[in-house]
Motif scaffolding. Structure first.
Motif, PDB file in Angstrom:
ATOM      1  N   GLY A  90       0.820  -1.215   0.000  1.00 23.41           N
ATOM      2  CA  GLY A  90       0.000   0.000   0.000  1.00 23.41           C
ATOM      3  C   GLY A  90       0.848   1.257   0.000  1.00 23.41           C
ATOM      4  N   MET A  91       1.895   1.246   0.802  1.00 24.36           N
ATOM      5  CA  MET A  91       2.782   2.415   0.865  1.00 24.36           C
ATOM      6  C   MET A  91       3.483   2.642  -0.463  1.00 24.36           C
ATOM      7  SD  MET A  91       4.392   2.016   4.667  1.00 24.36           S
ATOM      8  CE  MET A  91       3.451   2.472   6.138  1.00 24.36           C
ATOM      9  N   ASN A  92       3.844   1.548  -1.128  1.00 28.29           N
ATOM     10  CA  ASN A  92       4.484   1.697  -2.436  1.00 28.29           C
ATOM     11  C   ASN A  92       3.535   2.277  -3.482  1.00 28.29           C
ATOM     12  OD1 ASN A  92       7.318   1.060  -2.458  1.00 28.29           O
ATOM     13  ND2 ASN A  92       6.735  -0.992  -1.735  1.00 28.29           N
ATOM     14  N   LEU A  93       2.246   1.953  -3.363  1.00 31.31           N
ATOM     15  CA  LEU A  93       1.266   2.553  -4.283  1.00 31.31           C
ATOM     16  C   LEU A  93       1.254   4.078  -4.091  1.00 31.31           C
ATOM     17  CD1 LEU A  93      -1.654  -0.040  -3.918  1.00 31.31           C
ATOM     18  CD2 LEU A  93      -0.342   0.424  -6.007  1.00 31.31           C
ATOM     19  N   VAL A  94       1.350   4.512  -2.846  1.00 29.49           N
ATOM     20  CA  VAL A  94       1.390   5.959  -2.564  1.00 29.49           C
ATOM     21  C   VAL A  94       2.696   6.551  -3.086  1.00 29.49           C
ATOM     22  CG1 VAL A  94       1.370   7.733  -0.745  1.00 29.49           C
ATOM     23  CG2 VAL A  94      -0.107   5.714  -0.527  1.00 29.49           C
ATOM     24  N   LYS A  95       3.784   5.874  -2.792  1.00 30.86           N
ATOM     25  CA  LYS A  95       5.094   6.365  -3.215  1.00 30.86           C
ATOM     26  C   LYS A  95       5.160   6.595  -4.724  1.00 30.86           C
ATOM     27  CE  LYS A  95       9.978   5.203  -3.317  1.00 30.86           C
ATOM     28  NZ  LYS A  95      11.000   4.217  -2.956  1.00 30.86           N
ATOM     29  N   LEU A 112       4.863   4.467  11.080  1.00 34.25           N
ATOM     30  CA  LEU A 112       5.803   5.582  11.217  1.00 34.25           C
ATOM     31  C   LEU A 112       7.100   5.308  10.453  1.00 34.25           C
ATOM     32  CD1 LEU A 112       5.336   6.374  15.037  1.00 34.25           C
ATOM     33  CD2 LEU A 112       4.045   7.236  13.085  1.00 34.25           C
ATOM     34  N   VAL A 113       7.599   4.088  10.597  1.00 35.24           N
ATOM     35  CA  VAL A 113       8.839   3.723   9.911  1.00 35.24           C
ATOM     36  C   VAL A 113       8.618   3.703   8.397  1.00 35.24           C
ATOM     37  CG1 VAL A 113      10.465   1.816   9.522  1.00 35.24           C
ATOM     38  CG2 VAL A 113       9.812   2.447  11.863  1.00 35.24           C
ATOM     39  N   GLY A 114       7.508   3.130   7.968  1.00 37.66           N
ATOM     40  CA  GLY A 114       7.194   3.059   6.541  1.00 37.66           C
ATOM     41  C   GLY A 114       7.015   4.441   5.920  1.00 37.66           C
ATOM     42  N   GLY A 115       6.480   5.362   6.698  1.00 40.62           N
ATOM     43  CA  GLY A 115       6.317   6.733   6.205  1.00 40.62           C
ATOM     44  C   GLY A 115       7.659   7.314   5.797  1.00 40.62           C
ATOM     45  N   GLN A 116       8.668   7.084   6.617  1.00 38.76           N
ATOM     46  CA  GLN A 116      10.012   7.589   6.324  1.00 38.76           C
ATOM     47  C   GLN A 116      10.722   6.738   5.273  1.00 38.76           C
ATOM     48  OE1 GLN A 116      12.368   9.963   8.032  1.00 38.76           O
ATOM     49  NE2 GLN A 116      11.899   9.760  10.203  1.00 38.76           N
ATOM     50  N   MET A 117      10.675   5.384   5.473  1.00 37.28           N
ATOM     51  CA  MET A 117      11.517   4.513   4.657  1.00 37.28           C
ATOM     52  C   MET A 117      10.910   4.162   3.313  1.00 37.28           C
ATOM     53  SD  MET A 117      13.191   1.939   7.533  1.00 37.28           S
ATOM     54  CE  MET A 117      13.428   0.670   6.297  1.00 37.28           C
ATOM     55  N   VAL A 118       9.583   4.036   3.262  1.00 35.28           N
ATOM     56  CA  VAL A 118       8.965   3.647   1.997  1.00 35.28           C
ATOM     57  C   VAL A 118       8.417   4.878   1.255  1.00 35.28           C
ATOM     58  CG1 VAL A 118       7.226   2.189   0.875  1.00 35.28           C
ATOM     59  CG2 VAL A 118       8.370   1.385   2.961  1.00 35.28           C
ATOM     60  N   VAL A 119       7.497   5.584   1.878  1.00 33.71           N
ATOM     61  CA  VAL A 119       6.861   6.716   1.189  1.00 33.71           C
ATOM     62  C   VAL A 119       7.836   7.890   1.046  1.00 33.71           C
ATOM     63  CG1 VAL A 119       4.940   8.344   1.247  1.00 33.71           C
ATOM     64  CG2 VAL A 119       4.598   5.988   2.017  1.00 33.71           C
ATOM     65  N   GLY A 120       8.566   8.189   2.082  1.00 33.67           N
ATOM     66  CA  GLY A 120       9.573   9.255   2.019  1.00 33.67           C
ATOM     67  C   GLY A 120       9.052  10.611   2.444  1.00 33.67           C
ATOM     68  N   ARG A 121       9.983  11.458   2.870  1.00 38.70           N
ATOM     69  CA  ARG A 121       9.627  12.779   3.369  1.00 38.70           C
ATOM     70  C   ARG A 121       9.444  13.798   2.245  1.00 38.70           C
ATOM     71  NH1 ARG A 121      14.518  14.232   5.886  1.00 38.70           N
ATOM     72  NH2 ARG A 121      15.401  12.257   5.192  1.00 38.70           N
ATOM     73  N   ILE A 122       8.641  14.810   2.544  1.00 39.00           N
ATOM     74  CA  ILE A 122       8.555  15.968   1.657  1.00 39.00           C
ATOM     75  C   ILE A 122       9.919  16.651   1.711  1.00 39.00           C
ATOM     76  CG2 ILE A 122       7.519  18.272   1.425  1.00 39.00           C
ATOM     77  CD1 ILE A 122       4.955  17.127   2.667  1.00 39.00           C
ATOM     78  N   LEU A 290       0.146  11.214   9.592  1.00 35.33           N
ATOM     79  CA  LEU A 290       1.593  11.368   9.741  1.00 35.33           C
ATOM     80  C   LEU A 290       1.966  12.487   8.782  1.00 35.33           C
ATOM     81  CD1 LEU A 290       4.208  10.181  11.011  1.00 35.33           C
ATOM     82  CD2 LEU A 290       4.404   8.772   8.973  1.00 35.33           C
ATOM     83  N   LEU A 291       2.189  13.678   9.311  1.00 38.22           N
ATOM     84  CA  LEU A 291       2.427  14.848   8.463  1.00 38.22           C
ATOM     85  C   LEU A 291       3.896  14.944   8.056  1.00 38.22           C
ATOM     86  CD1 LEU A 291       0.276  17.591  10.265  1.00 38.22           C
ATOM     87  CD2 LEU A 291      -0.341  16.133   8.332  1.00 38.22           C
ATOM     88  N   GLY A 292       4.124  15.333   6.816  1.00 40.68           N
ATOM     89  CA  GLY A 292       5.485  15.570   6.351  1.00 40.68           C
ATOM     90  C   GLY A 292       5.971  14.540   5.353  1.00 40.68           C
ATOM     91  N   CYS A 293       5.116  13.549   5.020  1.00 41.03           N
ATOM     92  CA  CYS A 293       5.501  12.553   4.022  1.00 41.03           C
ATOM     93  C   CYS A 293       4.934  12.931   2.649  1.00 41.03           C
ATOM     94  CB  CYS A 293       4.976  11.169   4.408  1.00 41.03           C
ATOM     95  SG  CYS A 293       5.731  10.519   5.893  1.00 41.03           S
ATOM     96  N   ARG A 294       5.587  12.431   1.593  1.00 41.06           N
ATOM     97  CA  ARG A 294       5.073  12.633   0.235  1.00 41.06           C
ATOM     98  C   ARG A 294       3.885  11.700   0.054  1.00 41.06           C
ATOM     99  NH1 ARG A 294      10.955  12.294  -1.626  1.00 41.06           N
ATOM    100  NH2 ARG A 294      10.453  10.099  -1.687  1.00 41.06           N
ATOM    101  N   GLY A 295       2.698  12.268   0.092  1.00 40.68           N
ATOM    102  CA  GLY A 295       1.504  11.437   0.186  1.00 40.68           C
ATOM    103  C   GLY A 295       1.108  11.413   1.640  1.00 40.68           C
TER     104      GLY A 295
END
Lengths: 343, 343
Positions: A90-95, A112-122, A290-295
């Motif tokens: 799911g996170m990869n679909l967002v990424k 939280l970890v996936g937000g940083q490691m998979v989706v990535g930060r703005i 989780l604010l600050g991620c791309r997506g």
């Protein structure tokens, strides 16, 4: 019509998965025209749940994944190791831009970890922050961070203030949200080392309405709209809210059962009381973004029912349609530029 | 008969001084034979209040002091500058052995500073800690530290655990008190840097019953008897307890006034409800002791009424008669010696 918002829903996450999760997804698409849902999870189980409902089939699709991240798993290990889990897929679909947001009731740490490691930060955001809405006497306040960053730095807290302000203004609709830093006294000279370092930075931060320190006592009274703190302190506030509301309700009930007279009274007030206490339930306000991620990632609580999932999905729509991430990106990068000018 | 315990009461401290303070002192000596009170403050005002009551005159005396430390004053400045204030004079009586304890409803920060600067620490204690009792579902828990040390170190937290255990065992009467560290998850690997450093030290600390981490949610449920944390986190817990209880009560009352039916119900339950909520009032459990000083300091809240002052004075008697400071001194120094043996 507004743009369609595509929300991934982790069908395998949480205590009530997949039943309540799928039900919530169906309720969300049936309640609005501008939502499409992608359910990630074991196709057979998910489709069996979907078969129970009526909905426009072109607006919900299932993406099959074999694996499930369990609640007790180590977040870093789970995100790194279970590439074919409902959460990571799911996170990869967002990424990759195939979806705008993901809602999950699964392992909080993994989100939280996936937000940083998979989706990535703005770009420009140093640390994403978990930002639940918590009830106050006459509304809600945003608590940022509530557990993503337990050892935060002053510069992180300043960004939390900026992201939180944007969210409260454009998603919740509070004009000029009052930003306060969680502290142990109202005076400027109070606080631990982190608060003392952050305070002047917030005072000089443009684009936010900083009103100073807030004591924890004033949070339920509605003393600020955005409560800025590190994830350790924020998590304590969030959890104590849950625990105390729970215990006080139990005490009130016990008190009402203590005599015949009060039992009769209890029967007469039970509806009114239920309504009141519902407005003070932290789970009533959708999930925590989780604010600050791309997506957008939205963490809804582990015991989420269909209505929580539905609310969390709808929250993603407002988030996307208001262009929150563009605003965060713009605001944060503007600050970065001015820092460079100063230097 | 047990030894007489001599308690200084700061007659000028708090919102209701000197009226309620003096009244509380009189109630305390009238309730027990083993208390003597020394009231520090402006003799004329204090004696005018005393004249309203009947009590054994040899058991209450007044020590005149010109100055008063105000609530808003800078603690360090006030303690250093107002040598003839009711608080500093009282602390000096404790320091010089003319009294066993001091109770004050005055400037909280000044009490903490005066504990260190005037009264002084027990040999071996690195930092005194403020340790209020907070209500739980079926009793009370000790929160240590609740605001004296906002940037504590791991070694301080270990001493808090030791001092808190002694207090809960010998003053509150809990056999083998369960000690837990305030954390954001129950798992051992969770926490901020301070918690991660402190956790193994608590595991290997002798003489305490360490049960691991406690999430804030479990505090009201009674998950531990001694909650160890730095003063920043502890102060958040304490203040949020006050604020949330307040707000929830207000909400419940509003709910009960929302219909004719519920108003009738409210009349029938009001006594039962009042009793219940009283048991959840943080001010019902006497004052908060500052543990680790030579002599006892008890901080009671600024709006203390006579009954709070009385309870705080009686708390000093148990503290003294149980020899808490001797036990702290013995326990802490034993630990120091074993540290040296290890090295």
């Amino acid at each position: 019509m507004a743009d369609i918002v595509r929300v991934v829903v982790d069908a395998m996450g949480g205590d009530n998965a997949p039943g309540e999760i799928v039900k919530g997804a169906v309720e969300a698409v049936n309640s609005r025209d501008d939502i499409e849902v992608i359910l990630t999870g074991r196709k057979e189980s998910v489709d069996a749940e979907l078969a129970k409902y009526t909905y426009a089939p072109e607006r919900i699709r299932t993406v099959h994944c074999d694996e499930v991240i369990e609640t007790a798993e180590s977040p870093v290990h789970a995100i790194g190791g279970k590439k074919n889990s409902s959460m990571v897929v799911g996170m990869n679909l967002v990424k990759h831009g195939d979806a705008d947001a993901i809602v999950s009731a699964g392992n909080s740490g993994a989100i939280l970890v996936g937000g940083q490691m998979v989706v990535g930060r703005i770009r420009g955001v140093e640390r994403p922050a978990l930002a639940p809405l918590i009830p106050t006497e006459d509304g809600v306040a945003l608590l940022i961070d509530a557990g993503a960053n337990v050892d935060a730095r002053a510069s992180h807290l300043v960004q939390f203030a900026q992201m939180g302000s944007i969210y409260m203004k454009d998603v919740v609709g509070i004009q000029q949200p009052r930003v306060a830093i969680l502290n142990i006294g109202a005076e400027e000279e109070k606080g631990n080392a982190l608060v003392k370092e952050t305070y002047p930075l917030l005072q000089s931060c443009e684009g936010i309405h900083f009103i100073g320190s807030i004591e924890a006592r004033e949070i339920p009274h509605g003393g600020a709209d955005v409560i800025v703190c590190d994830g350790f302190a924020g998590n304590i506030v969030l959890k104590l809210y849950e625990g105390l509301a729970d215990t006080l309700l139990k005490k009130v009930k016990e008190g009402m059962m203590s005599s015949f007279r009060s039992k009769i009274g209890a029967l007469l007030i039970q509806n009114a009381l239920r309504q009141t206490l519902k407005s003070f339930d932290t789970s009533e306000y959708g999930g925590a973004p989780l604010l600050g991620c791309r997506g957008l990632l939205v963490k809804t609580h582990g015991s989420a029912a269909a209505s929580d999932v539905k609310n969390s999905i709808i929250q993603c729509v407002t988030f996307k349609q208001q262009g929150i991430n563009d605003k965060i990106s713009e605001h944060i990068s503007r600050r970065k530029k001015s820092d460079m000018t100063d230097a």
